[in-house]
Structure formats: C-alpha cells, structure tokens
Design a protein around this motif. Structure first.
Motif, PDB file in Angstrom:
ATOM      1  N   PHE A 108       0.779  -1.179   0.095  1.00 32.11           N
ATOM      2  CA  PHE A 108      -0.080  -0.016   0.091  1.00 32.11           C
ATOM      3  C   PHE A 108       0.766   1.220   0.039  1.00 32.11           C
ATOM      4  CE2 PHE A 108      -2.975   3.000   1.054  1.00 32.11           C
ATOM      5  CZ  PHE A 108      -4.409   2.510   0.950  1.00 32.11           C
ATOM      6  N   LYS A 109       2.209   1.142   0.766  1.00 28.65           N
ATOM      7  CA  LYS A 109       2.813   2.331   0.741  1.00 28.65           C
ATOM      8  C   LYS A 109       3.736   2.827  -0.386  1.00 28.65           C
ATOM      9  CE  LYS A 109       5.617   4.915   4.072  1.00 28.65           C
ATOM     10  NZ  LYS A 109       6.096   5.021   5.364  1.00 28.65           N
ATOM     11  N   THR A 110       4.615   1.653  -0.819  1.00 30.52           N
ATOM     12  CA  THR A 110       5.414   1.825  -1.553  1.00 30.52           C
ATOM     13  C   THR A 110       5.117   1.379  -3.110  1.00 30.52           C
ATOM     14  OG1 THR A 110       6.474  -0.328  -1.221  1.00 30.52           O
ATOM     15  CG2 THR A 110       7.397   1.243   0.035  1.00 30.52           C
ATOM     16  N   TYR A 111       3.941   0.776  -3.563  1.00 32.41           N
ATOM     17  CA  TYR A 111       3.245   0.480  -4.698  1.00 32.41           C
ATOM     18  C   TYR A 111       4.230  -0.952  -5.123  1.00 32.41           C
ATOM     19  CZ  TYR A 111       0.725   4.698  -4.610  1.00 32.41           C
ATOM     20  OH  TYR A 111       0.005   5.746  -4.253  1.00 32.41           O
ATOM     21  N   MET A 112       4.899  -1.223  -4.374  1.00 32.04           N
ATOM     22  CA  MET A 112       5.828  -2.662  -4.650  1.00 32.04           C
ATOM     23  C   MET A 112       5.036  -3.778  -4.777  1.00 32.04           C
ATOM     24  SD  MET A 112       9.148  -3.362  -5.256  1.00 32.04           S
ATOM     25  CE  MET A 112      10.305  -4.621  -5.326  1.00 32.04           C
ATOM     26  N   ALA A 157       5.792 -11.944 -18.830  1.00 28.13           N
ATOM     27  CA  ALA A 157       5.028 -11.374 -17.579  1.00 28.13           C
ATOM     28  C   ALA A 157       5.714 -11.525 -16.408  1.00 28.13           C
ATOM     29  CB  ALA A 157       3.760 -11.823 -17.655  1.00 28.13           C
ATOM     30  N   GLN A 158       6.263 -12.674 -16.083  1.00 25.88           N
ATOM     31  CA  GLN A 158       7.052 -12.763 -14.883  1.00 25.88           C
ATOM     32  C   GLN A 158       8.318 -12.009 -14.781  1.00 25.88           C
ATOM     33  OE1 GLN A 158       6.485 -14.393 -12.348  1.00 25.88           O
ATOM     34  NE2 GLN A 158       5.106 -16.321 -12.628  1.00 25.88           N
ATOM     35  N   GLU A 159       8.915 -11.851 -16.079  1.00 26.94           N
ATOM     36  CA  GLU A 159      10.193 -10.950 -16.046  1.00 26.94           C
ATOM     37  C   GLU A 159       9.679  -9.551 -15.738  1.00 26.94           C
ATOM     38  OE1 GLU A 159      13.701 -10.226 -19.156  1.00 26.94           O
ATOM     39  OE2 GLU A 159      12.454 -11.321 -19.480  1.00 26.94           O
ATOM     40  N   TYR A 160       8.521  -9.013 -16.589  1.00 29.72           N
ATOM     41  CA  TYR A 160       8.182  -7.866 -16.145  1.00 29.72           C
ATOM     42  C   TYR A 160       7.570  -7.164 -14.715  1.00 29.72           C
ATOM     43  CZ  TYR A 160       5.342  -3.436 -16.972  1.00 29.72           C
ATOM     44  OH  TYR A 160       5.193  -2.095 -16.859  1.00 29.72           O
ATOM     45  N   MET A 161       7.004  -8.262 -14.247  1.00 27.29           N
ATOM     46  CA  MET A 161       6.715  -8.079 -12.700  1.00 27.29           C
ATOM     47  C   MET A 161       7.797  -8.015 -11.926  1.00 27.29           C
ATOM     48  SD  MET A 161       3.481  -7.039 -13.310  1.00 27.29           S
ATOM     49  CE  MET A 161       3.161  -7.058 -11.396  1.00 27.29           C
ATOM     50  N   THR A 162       8.828  -8.932 -12.129  1.00 29.14           N
ATOM     51  CA  THR A 162       9.695  -9.183 -11.058  1.00 29.14           C
ATOM     52  C   THR A 162      10.926  -8.145 -11.212  1.00 29.14           C
ATOM     53  OG1 THR A 162       9.359 -11.546 -11.248  1.00 29.14           O
ATOM     54  CG2 THR A 162      11.507 -10.771 -10.284  1.00 29.14           C
ATOM     55  N   ILE A 163      11.343  -7.662 -12.521  1.00 30.61           N
ATOM     56  CA  ILE A 163      12.316  -6.564 -12.728  1.00 30.61           C
ATOM     57  C   ILE A 163      11.926  -5.441 -13.274  1.00 30.61           C
ATOM     58  CG2 ILE A 163      14.608  -6.339 -13.884  1.00 30.61           C
ATOM     59  CD1 ILE A 163      14.590  -9.538 -14.180  1.00 30.61           C
ATOM     60  N   VAL A 164      11.247  -5.423 -14.267  1.00 32.15           N
ATOM     61  CA  VAL A 164      10.970  -4.029 -14.818  1.00 32.15           C
ATOM     62  C   VAL A 164       9.938  -3.000 -14.241  1.00 32.15           C
ATOM     63  CG1 VAL A 164      10.204  -2.754 -17.284  1.00 32.15           C
ATOM     64  CG2 VAL A 164      11.171  -5.259 -17.208  1.00 32.15           C
ATOM     65  N   PHE A 165       8.747  -3.654 -13.770  1.00 33.11           N
ATOM     66  CA  PHE A 165       7.904  -2.780 -13.135  1.00 33.11           C
ATOM     67  C   PHE A 165       8.124  -2.046 -11.783  1.00 33.11           C
ATOM     68  CE2 PHE A 165       3.987  -2.427 -10.428  1.00 33.11           C
ATOM     69  CZ  PHE A 165       3.334  -1.337 -11.124  1.00 33.11           C
ATOM     70  N   PRO A 166       8.917  -2.935 -11.000  1.00 32.19           N
ATOM     71  CA  PRO A 166       9.503  -2.304  -9.669  1.00 32.19           C
ATOM     72  C   PRO A 166      10.699  -1.422 -10.017  1.00 32.19           C
ATOM     73  CG  PRO A 166       9.478  -4.731  -9.514  1.00 32.19           C
ATOM     74  CD  PRO A 166       9.041  -4.528 -10.944  1.00 32.19           C
ATOM     75  N   GLY A 167      11.288  -1.160 -11.065  1.00 33.87           N
ATOM     76  CA  GLY A 167      12.361  -0.186 -11.376  1.00 33.87           C
ATOM     77  C   GLY A 167      11.744   0.972 -12.127  1.00 33.87           C
ATOM     78  N   LEU A 168      10.459   1.016 -12.385  1.00 33.84           N
ATOM     79  CA  LEU A 168      10.094   2.062 -13.228  1.00 33.84           C
ATOM     80  C   LEU A 168       9.881   3.149 -12.308  1.00 33.84           C
ATOM     81  CD1 LEU A 168       7.444   0.456 -15.493  1.00 33.84           C
ATOM     82  CD2 LEU A 168       9.730   1.313 -16.055  1.00 33.84           C
ATOM     83  N   PRO A 169       9.950   4.600 -12.729  1.00 34.16           N
ATOM     84  CA  PRO A 169       9.618   5.644 -12.023  1.00 34.16           C
ATOM     85  C   PRO A 169       8.189   5.736 -11.489  1.00 34.16           C
ATOM     86  CG  PRO A 169      11.028   6.330 -13.895  1.00 34.16           C
ATOM     87  CD  PRO A 169      10.481   4.846 -14.056  1.00 34.16           C
ATOM     88  N   ARG A 202       9.498   2.315  -7.176  1.00 34.60           N
ATOM     89  CA  ARG A 202       8.807   1.388  -6.241  1.00 34.60           C
ATOM     90  C   ARG A 202      10.079   0.585  -5.426  1.00 34.60           C
ATOM     91  NH1 ARG A 202       6.163   1.936 -10.668  1.00 34.60           N
ATOM     92  NH2 ARG A 202       3.775   2.141 -10.447  1.00 34.60           N
ATOM     93  N   ARG A 203      10.951   0.166  -5.872  1.00 33.10           N
ATOM     94  CA  ARG A 203      12.046  -0.641  -5.590  1.00 33.10           C
ATOM     95  C   ARG A 203      13.109   0.303  -4.479  1.00 33.10           C
ATOM     96  NH1 ARG A 203      14.639  -2.110  -9.700  1.00 33.10           N
ATOM     97  NH2 ARG A 203      13.588  -4.253  -9.885  1.00 33.10           N
ATOM     98  N   GLU A 204      13.340   1.527  -5.000  1.00 35.92           N
ATOM     99  CA  GLU A 204      13.982   2.312  -4.283  1.00 35.92           C
ATOM    100  C   GLU A 204      13.248   2.695  -3.069  1.00 35.92           C
ATOM    101  OE1 GLU A 204      16.618   4.344  -7.899  1.00 35.92           O
ATOM    102  OE2 GLU A 204      14.781   5.467  -7.084  1.00 35.92           O
ATOM    103  N   LEU A 205      11.992   3.047  -2.886  1.00 31.98           N
ATOM    104  CA  LEU A 205      11.259   3.623  -1.783  1.00 31.98           C
ATOM    105  C   LEU A 205      11.193   2.227  -0.958  1.00 31.98           C
ATOM    106  CD1 LEU A 205       9.769   5.548  -0.394  1.00 31.98           C
ATOM    107  CD2 LEU A 205       7.661   4.971  -1.612  1.00 31.98           C
ATOM    108  N   TRP A 206      11.181   1.097  -1.498  1.00 36.83           N
ATOM    109  CA  TRP A 206      10.867  -0.039  -0.744  1.00 36.83           C
ATOM    110  C   TRP A 206      12.172  -0.325  -0.056  1.00 36.83           C
ATOM    111  CZ3 TRP A 206       7.574  -3.819   1.387  1.00 36.83           C
ATOM    112  CH2 TRP A 206       8.131  -5.209   1.482  1.00 36.83           C
TER     113      TRP A 206
END
Length: 649
Positions: free
Chosen positions: A282-286, A421-433, A444-448
């Motif tokens: 809920f907080k980091t959108y991770m 889809a697994q690669e996108y959700m694991t690596i790409v999506f968390p690293g997007l601004p 999302r990864r940086e805030l997490w």
C-alpha cells in the motif's frame, strides 16, 4: 427622468460658486430662459449638475415624513470582488473607473460629445461613446462601483426564464444533446406557447449558452452531461492519504485484472484471455505477490498469489481488497458474500484467520479508493501494448490489425507470455519511476529498500504452512469408501476413517498436490491425514505432483463415457417424427374398410350441369336459344321430382 429647473441663485448655492460664475458657465449644464414678470430668468436643470450637487438638492427637498438612507459604497467588498475577478473583468473596471472619473461633472450631450472626441483621440485603445457613459453612470448609481466588475451580471439576458428552463432541461442531461438541438427544442416550445412567431423573434443559441455558463459552474455542467462516475473520477473530491504512520509491507492491496492481450492456449481453438491476481504494498506500490493464469479468477488463484508474496517477503498485517467472490469466501477471508462484514469475526479455518491477517473490504462500487487500479493502468500502457495481439480494454482501443493477427495465428503462446510477464513484474515494473506523492521521484524498488530497513523484519511462516495456504476446504461425510471429493470425483482414505463413517467432517486439500489431504471435526480440530485412493495414486510417482492434471484426465474419461452413452441413446431430431409415423403406418398395415354404396341423390345442380353439357355439343348457347326458340323440355331426372310425380299419380 423629468428635469428639475432651479434658479441660478439656487444653483450657485449648490455648486458653492457665485451666481455670476453660474451665468458665465451655464453652457456646462442644461439650462433655459424663462419669462417671469416681464424679464428673462436663467433656469438650470438640477439633474445636469454634478452628482454631489444634485444629491444635496434631492435630500434637501425630500418630505420630512420620508426617511431615506443612502447606502455607502462597501470598499472592502469591491476590493475582494476585484481580487477574485478575471483579467477581463479587471480590465473593464480599470477602464471605466478612469473614464467616469475624468468625465465627472460633465453633463449635457454636447459637452459629453466633446469629451468623448477628445478621449478617443488621446486613448485609441480605450474608446467609448456618450451612450456607454450614460449606461455606466446609471449602473454605478444603482449598484455602486461593483457593477463595473460584475458588469455581465448587471446586464439582463435577452433569454426569458421559461425559454432558458426548456433549454437547460434538454442540455443538462446524460444524453449530451448539443447546444443547437437544445436551442431548437426551446424555440419549438416557445412557438407552441405563442411566445414568439418565428426564429427572428427568438434569442440566438449563443445567448442561451452565455446564460448557461453564467448561471452554472463548469463542473456542474460536466456532472450533468458526463455522469456521476466520470465526475468523481476526474473532478470529484479526493482524500489525501497520510502515509507517514504506515510501514512498508504492513498493508497489501489486492485485485485481479484481465491482460488486454490474446494468447494461444494448448487445447483451445480460439484465442484465450489471461489474468493476473496481484497483491501490492500500500505504501511503496511494490508488487508483493502475483499469480498469472488463463482460467477464470477464483479463490485458488488468489491464494497462490498470497503464497507467492508471503514466500518472498513475509506476512502482511492487513489486506485491502474488494468484495469479489475470490476474496469474500470461507477459504480466503472467512467472510462470505451476502453477509454483513465484521472485520473482527473471521472463519477459523480461513487463510486470514490462521495467519492473523486483518481483512478490509472496499466500499461497494468505489474502486477508485484502491491504488492498485491506477497501477494496473501503468502495467497496461507499459506492457500490454507491446504485443501484436493487444486487444484493448474497449472497442475504441481495439487495434485495426488485430483481426488479421488472430487469423494468421502469429501471436504468443501462453507459455511465452507467462515468461515475459513474470520478468516484467519481477524486474521491470518495480524499477519504473513512480509518480506517487510520497515517492519523490523514486522508483518502487528504491522506496521499498529505503522504508523496509526502518521497520522490524516481517513475520515468516514454515514451508508446511505455505503449502497449506492454497488448500481448499469442503464439507462432507465419511462414506463406505472414505471421503468422496465430488468436485474432482476422487476418493480419499485413512485407517482412522472406519470409526468416523457417517459423520460430517471438513476436508482440506491442496490443489497443487492432491496426494495428501486433512480432515477436521466440527470443532475445527484436526482428525488426521488421508491419502488419495490407489485408483489414481498408483500412477503417481514420489517426485511428481498430481495436481489437477491427473484428476482432470479422470473427469475427461468420465465425460467421454457420457458421450458414448449419448451416441447409443441419441437425442431426437425433427426428421425422426416422419420416420416414426411411417414406421407405425407400416406396422399397422393395409386396412380394408367396407363402405356400402347407396343411391345417388340428384339435385338441381346435376340437371343444370347436364343442360350445359348438351349446349356445348351444339355450340354457342345463346345462338342455340335464338335459333330454336323454345327447347323441348326433357323429362325430369331428379329423383326427388320423380318421387313427387309418383305421389301425384
């Protein structure tokens, strides 16, 4: 207004100058010469004098019994209105304040005309006219200087209230009727009432539109024409969330969405639709845990997504979901649909109760409250649109080449899409601004990573508990062959079951590994384990999970058996009716029915027919009658006539 004529002496007193100066400057005001006692007397119109002088005269000549209160100009109100006014209104106020100040005390058409000419030559960017000055003086005298700011409100619209009501009722609807059509409706109703004869006597549609915008705020018009949902999505009131007291990983929000991509699934002829069940912090959108599947959303996929997230990060304290069937049931939350939500009362055998997770359900039809909906849109635009089989969320978004792509079959299989889809959700999506207010430009990864170190480690569970997370429960009775799982048509047995035959138990099984299951009594206490019967278990190796596949094969065999039985006992068709009747006719065989022959009953019609046959042998019947004249009448052949003749004889 009627002029008020006073003597030059009275005018000098009002103006505070000598009478001689009044006579010299009489041309500045409206004046005339009257005869009084054989001599000329100069008269001045009080209304042409400066406003202060004319007001003093009016106040001095008012009857004593009448009290008149002169309302002073509210300077603060004018200043506040000026600050809130538009640039155009401010420009209008500045222009007319200056003009009225410069022409103050100048009266009479001639004097004002000279002033206007001089003003327009000196100020070509602020030209005016005598008529405009009179109008502005009248408005300021009636409403004060605030009329120069709200000049459009002071000006009366040419659109009558009844006409505007018809226009407004047609325009402010969800059907989005155009301005022209709404104007035509108002015109037609006005003609029907007899208010006007034709269009030439009716205000233009621009006049209606101007009044509409002056009386209704833009958001009100947007609400009326676009609807409640779109209004609250784009222009409605939204609460700002305070994330300062929220810890990373504390609350997970979950939902299921349809990938806007078609894939090929083995065994299916048509392109298949696939889904993702996702739980997000809920907080980091991770993204915490997810399950990719091409079967319909259900509790089983939701539990798999939870197990995936708990295995990676640990247990959340609370979960925030909607009221879908995959969340509100006995296995996941312990609270079924159709019953009042009680967050402190959960079914003892539910996943939430066993792990100590508090459930929160969103308000019905209030999906905007879930931040996961906005992240789904990001996933759609950043991932779904990369595929040539992208189908769009609506008919408008559907790409034109999609039909040709599906026809050619040149698009991804489910296995290929699953890996991407697994690669996108694991690596790409968390690293997007992320554009979240509290992200401050971080991903999302940086805030997490920045937030997770500020809290104690998240709770973990054993591998046995993880395997129990995706288990399903069903109630039933111990039968003569053990427990029968009707959903998958399989039997389970254990040595303790003979003493429990006939009793109701709660059966829990893991859809991913169905070799072992567990039974509980009515008090939710574990009775013991049970295993899949040898009829299916004999084909299972120790290192191979049975899952649904082997059971599904058994169900498929059962369906094949039903198909064979239907071939033996087919359904009736419409052609069989004729076939059956023909067969019954054949079975009955030919039937000889005796019909006795009685005497023929001759009527007058038979005699007429015989006469016509005789005429045809001769030729034309009319010619035959003309030539031969009377024709010898033959004896009657009517049986009835013969009977009558016989009786007469």
């Amino acid at each position: 207004m009627q002029p008020i004529w006073i003597s030059s002496t009275q005018a000098s007193e009002l103006l505070g100058i000598s009478e001689r100066q009044v006579r010299r400057n009489a041309s500045m005001w409206e004046y005339r010469w009257d005869d009084e006692g054989g001599r000329k007397v100069l008269k001045i119109n009080v209304r042409s004098l400066p406003k202060d002088a004319s007001d003093r005269y009016v106040m001095a000549t008012l009857p004593e019994s009448t009290e008149v209160q002169v309302q002073a100009e509210d300077v603060e109100t004018v200043i506040r209105s000026y600050d809130r006014a538009t640039d155009r209104a401010k420009k209008n106020f500045d222009k007319w304040t200056l003009i009225l100040l410069k022409c103050e005390g100048i009266t009479g058409t001639k004097e004002l005309g000279r002033f206007v000419d001089d003003w327009n030559r000196a100020h070509p960017e602020m030209k005016t006219s005598i008529k405009s000055i009179y109008r502005q003086r009248s408005q300021v005298g009636e409403c004060g200087k605030i009329a120069l700011i709200n000049h459009r409100e002071v000006m009366h619209s040419t659109v009558r209230d009844a006409w505007f009501e018809d226009f407004k009722n047609a325009y402010l609807t969800a059907n989005k009727i155009s301005v022209f059509s709404s104007w035509m409706i108002a015109l037609g109703k006005a003609i029907e009432r007899g208010d006007v004869k034709d269009q030439s006597e009716f205000p233009s549609k621009s006049a209606f539109n101007r009044r509409l915008k002056s009386e209704f705020a833009p958001d009100v018009i947007y609400f009326a024409r676009e609807g409640k949902k779109k209004f609250y999505d784009n222009k409605g009131f939204h609460l700002d969330r305070d994330y300062s007291d929220l810890k990373a990983g504390q609350v997970w929000v979950g939902d299921t969405r349809t990938w806007d991509v078609f894939v090929k699934v083995q065994g299916q002829e048509k392109p298949a639709t696939c889904y993702i069940t996702l739980f997000m912090d809920f907080k980091t959108y991770m993204p915490m845990g997810w399950c990719l599947h091409h079967d319909a959303p259900g509790t089983e996929n939701t539990l798999r997504a939870m197990r995936h997230g708990i295995e990676r990060y640990g247990l959340p304290e609370e979960i925030y979901v909607d009221n879908g069937r995959e969340y509100r049931n006995r296995d996941f939350s312990g609270q079924s649909r159709g019953h009042q939500i009680v967050e402190d009362e959960q079914y003892a055998e539910s996943m939430a109760s066993r792990l100590g997770i508090k459930m929160h359900f969103a308000i019905v039809r209030n999906a905007r409250a879930k931040i996961i909906e906005r992240n789904f849109l990001i996933i759609k635009n950043g991932f779904d649109r990369l595929f040539n089989s992208f189908k769009g969320g609506t008919v408008v978004e559907k790409p034109e080449p999609l039909k040709g792509v599906l026809k050619s079959g040149n698009f991804l299989t489910w296995e290929e899409f699953y890996g991407l889809a697994q690669e996108y959700m694991t690596i790409v999506f968390p690293g997007l601004p992320c554009q979240g207010k509290h992200h401050n430009g971080m991903t999302r990864r940086e805030l997490w990573n920045a937030e997770i170190v500020k809290r104690e480690p998240m709770r973990r569970v054993s591998r046995e508990t993880l395997s129990m997370l995706v288990s399903r429960t069903v109630k039933g009775r111990i039968m003569h062959m053990g427990f029968h799982l009707a959903q998958l048509d399989s039997w389970y047995w254990a040595e303790w079951m003979p003493v429990w035959k006939g009793r109701e138990v709660t059966f829990r099984y893991d859809p991913d590994d169905m070799r072992t299951a567990w039974c509980y009594d009515q008090n939710k206490k574990l009775i013991g384990e049970c295993t899949l019967q040898s009829a299916v278990g004999a084909m299972v190796k120790d290192d191979d999970a049975v899952g649904k596949q082997l059971i599904a094969e058994g169900v498929a065999r059962k369906r094949h058996e039903e198909k064979m039985l239907k071939e033996i006992c087919p359904d009736m068709s419409k052609e069989q009716a004729e076939e059956y009747i023909s067969a019954m006719r054949t079975a009955v065989g030919p039937q000889d029915i005796f019909v006795p022959q009685g005497p023929t009953h001759l009527t007058r019609h038979d005699r007429d027919s015989e006469q016509l046959r005789a005429e045809k042998k001769v030729g034309n019947a009319d010619f035959y009658n003309i030539v031969d004249g009377e024709v010898e009448e033959k004896p009657s052949t009517d049986l009835w006539d013969e009977l009558l003749t016989g009786e007469a004889m």
